[in-house]
Design a protein around this motif. Structure first.
Motif, short mmCIF file in Angstrom:
data_model
loop_
_atom_site.label_atom_id
_atom_site.label_comp_id
_atom_site.label_asym_id
_atom_site.label_seq_id
_atom_site.Cartn_x
_atom_site.Cartn_y
_atom_site.Cartn_z
N HIS A 352 0.84 -1.20 0.00
CA HIS A 352 0.00 0.00 0.00
C HIS A 352 0.87 1.25 0.00
O HIS A 352 1.87 1.32 0.73
CB HIS A 352 -0.91 0.02 1.23
N GLN A 354 0.17 5.30 0.43
CA GLN A 354 -0.79 6.39 0.64
C GLN A 354 -0.44 7.57 -0.26
O GLN A 354 -1.32 8.24 -0.81
CB GLN A 354 -0.77 6.83 2.10
N SER A 355 0.87 7.81 -0.46
CA SER A 355 1.29 8.95 -1.27
C SER A 355 0.92 8.78 -2.74
O SER A 355 0.67 9.76 -3.44
CB SER A 355 2.80 9.16 -1.12
N ASP A 357 -1.57 6.51 -3.59
CA ASP A 357 -2.97 6.09 -3.55
C ASP A 357 -3.21 4.78 -4.31
O ASP A 357 -3.98 4.72 -5.27
CB ASP A 357 -3.88 7.19 -4.12
N TYR A 358 -2.52 3.71 -3.88
CA TYR A 358 -2.80 2.40 -4.47
C TYR A 358 -2.70 1.31 -3.42
O TYR A 358 -1.98 1.42 -2.43
CB TYR A 358 -1.88 2.09 -5.65
#
Length: 504
Positions: A352, A354-355, A357-358
């Motif tokens: 994952h 977050q920066s 977004d996947y």
């Protein structure tokens, strides 16, 4: 973070521009090359690609082709005793041979650049260097400001992981030669491709549903060779993908060396080559070893440190996404000579960022180990689209691993024999339904011996276990909170020991 993303875009764009300079000018962008290797990629002795190559590695010759995206990595390799010739003309690698001085200094022969291309390349390198320096300065200023805000607003589950020094005495010389400090991507690609031919398998040290683990020798050192069975091919692909794309070098993560595909007895074998730890898995170690409370604490702390490194996303020029293990158990943790542990087997891992977004859950049909499954996995209420859900299942399993270690810890002269979690509630190979009844319906937890509460270290670890086993996933501790609690306990334990010595 914005400056880091901009820097990444600049670097990728510049690399693609340089690669485009050397791309073939034909309509399909491909060139026909002579192909001689044992990877099964040749068709009638030829292949088509952007670049033709001839390689000589420690006496082994190979011809073939590859995509232009590997141009910089392969054509400019600095590996000792490697000769590499790259070209982009029709069958231009057919008659290439190594120069006479190949047994002396390392020699590489990339395609020659014309003067305009050379000046363009040098200009781009200067631009990239300048952009890198600016991006680094901006990134460090952002990190410093972010760190100060964390100090002002209190303790948060954010950590700056230290770069490991990679000083494992068994592999220090090898990795000083081939790997940069902090890299998690093993050996250079060309060397990985020849690993299977260089390793001698010595002894089978383990078997499981995934295949076998062998102790092998390479360059005079012992290495572990995990040979995957054909039915677990996706686990090999997943581990290879993770180790080759993220920065995983850490003292408490099993060290990756190479991944290779080879042919033995007319069948394909999938190899994953890693550091070798002669003490074996934590499961094996606990069968015949008992621990003192201080050793138990440091062993638990090392597992927590490894899990924190996996769970933490690192945003920098060399990014590392957050990773959830999904099959954490004592069999997938190895014991090092210094008494610490390292986490292995990333075949079921979820990635994952977050920066960016996947969320990448992979496509492995294999499931985790039923005995270590969290309640939300067993009753199928887990949020599959939320990464935090996977981290919380790791915490449930972490508490069970701590329970296994604490059973083998001597307190007041008492130590229990090794048993797996829920040994007194389910059979040796429990079914999914049997585990679901015990964990979800009856909501049982592993029992804790009274002796644990009579020692401050074991009492604190027992408290952590209970907070890892909440039925509600969000109520469980985070890996970072577990690590911080154990680190403070370790520090206090050291202080108490030193104080006791000074009093004597």
């Amino acid at each position: 973070m914005e400056s880091s993303s901009l820097l990444t875009v600049v670097l990728v764009g510049a690399f693609l521009w340089i690669s485009a300079i050397h791309a073939d000018s034909k309509d399909d962008g491909k060139v026909l090359c002579t192909c001689e290797n044992d990877k099964g990629t040749c068709v009638n002795g030829t292949c088509k690609g952007d670049i033709c190559f001839y390689s000589w590695v420690r006496g082994h010759e190979e011809r073939g082709c590859f995509s232009k995206v590997y141009y910089m990595e392969q054509c400019f390799s600095k590996v000792d005793r490697l000769f590499m010739h790259c070209c982009k003309e029709y069958l231009c690698n057919t008659f290439t041979t190594p120069p006479p001085n190949i047994n002396g200094d390392p020699t590489t022969t990339p395609p020659e650049l014309s003067r305009p291309e050379l000046w363009i390349t040098l200009s781009l390198l200067l631009l990239i260097t300048t952009a890198s320096m600016c991006g680094l300065v901006l990134f460090l200023r952002f990190r410093r400001a972010h760190g100060l805000r964390n100090d002002v607003h209190g303790d948060r589950d954010v950590t700056m992981l230290k770069v490991p020094d990679g000083d494992d005495p068994t592999y220090g010389d090898i990795f000083d030669e081939f790997c940069t400090s902090g890299s998690g991507t093993g050996l250079p690609y060309l060397v990985q491709r020849t690993m299977a031919r260089q390793i001698s398998l010595v002894q089978c040290v383990g078997k499981g549903r995934y295949g076998e683990v062998w102790r092998g020798t390479w360059m005079g050192e012992s290495v572990a060779v995990k040979i995957f069975s054909s039915r677990d091919e996706q686990s090999w692909f997943r581990e290879t993908e993770i180790y080759n794309t993220v920065q995983l070098r850490h003292d408490n993560i099993l060290g990756f060396i190479a991944s290779d595909m080879t042919s033995k007895n007319s069948s394909t074998q999938l190899w994953l080559v890693t550091h070798f730890h002669e003490l074996g898995s934590l499961y094996d170690f606990l069968q015949y070893s008992s621990l003192e409370p201080e050793s138990c604490l440091r062993m638990c702390l090392s597992v927590a440190c490894g899990l924190v490194h996996l769970h933490t996303e690192i945003v920098s020029s060399q990014e590392k996404p957050a990773i959830a293990h999904r099959d954490l158990k004592s069999r997938n943790i190895l014991v090092k000579r210094n008494g610490q542990c390292c986490i292995a087997d990333l075949g079921l891992a979820v990635i994952h960022s977050q920066s960016h977004d996947y969320l990448d859950v992979g496509n492995n049909p294999r499931v985790g180990t039923k005995r270590y499954m969290a309640p939300e996995v067993l009753d199928e209420t887990i949020r599959m689209d939320v990464f935090e859900s996977y981290k919380q299942t790791d915490i449930w399993a972490l508490g069970l691993v701590f329970w296994e270690i604490s059973r083998r810890t001597i307190v007041n002269g008492i130590v229990e024999e090794y048993c797996p979690p829920f040994f007194d509630m389910v059979p040796l190979d429990p079914s999914f339904e049997e585990m679901k009844k015990v964990v979800c319906v009856d909501q049982h937890k592993p029992s804790l011996h009274n002796r644990l509460h009579s020692h401050p270290i074991l009492s604190a670890i027992a408290k952590i276990m209970k907070e890892c086993w909440y039925q509600s996933p969000p109520a469980r501790l985070t890996a970072l909170r577990v690590r911080k609690t154990l680190s403070k306990l370790d520090h206090d334990s050291d202080f108490s020991t030193e104080k006791l010595k000074s009093d004597i």
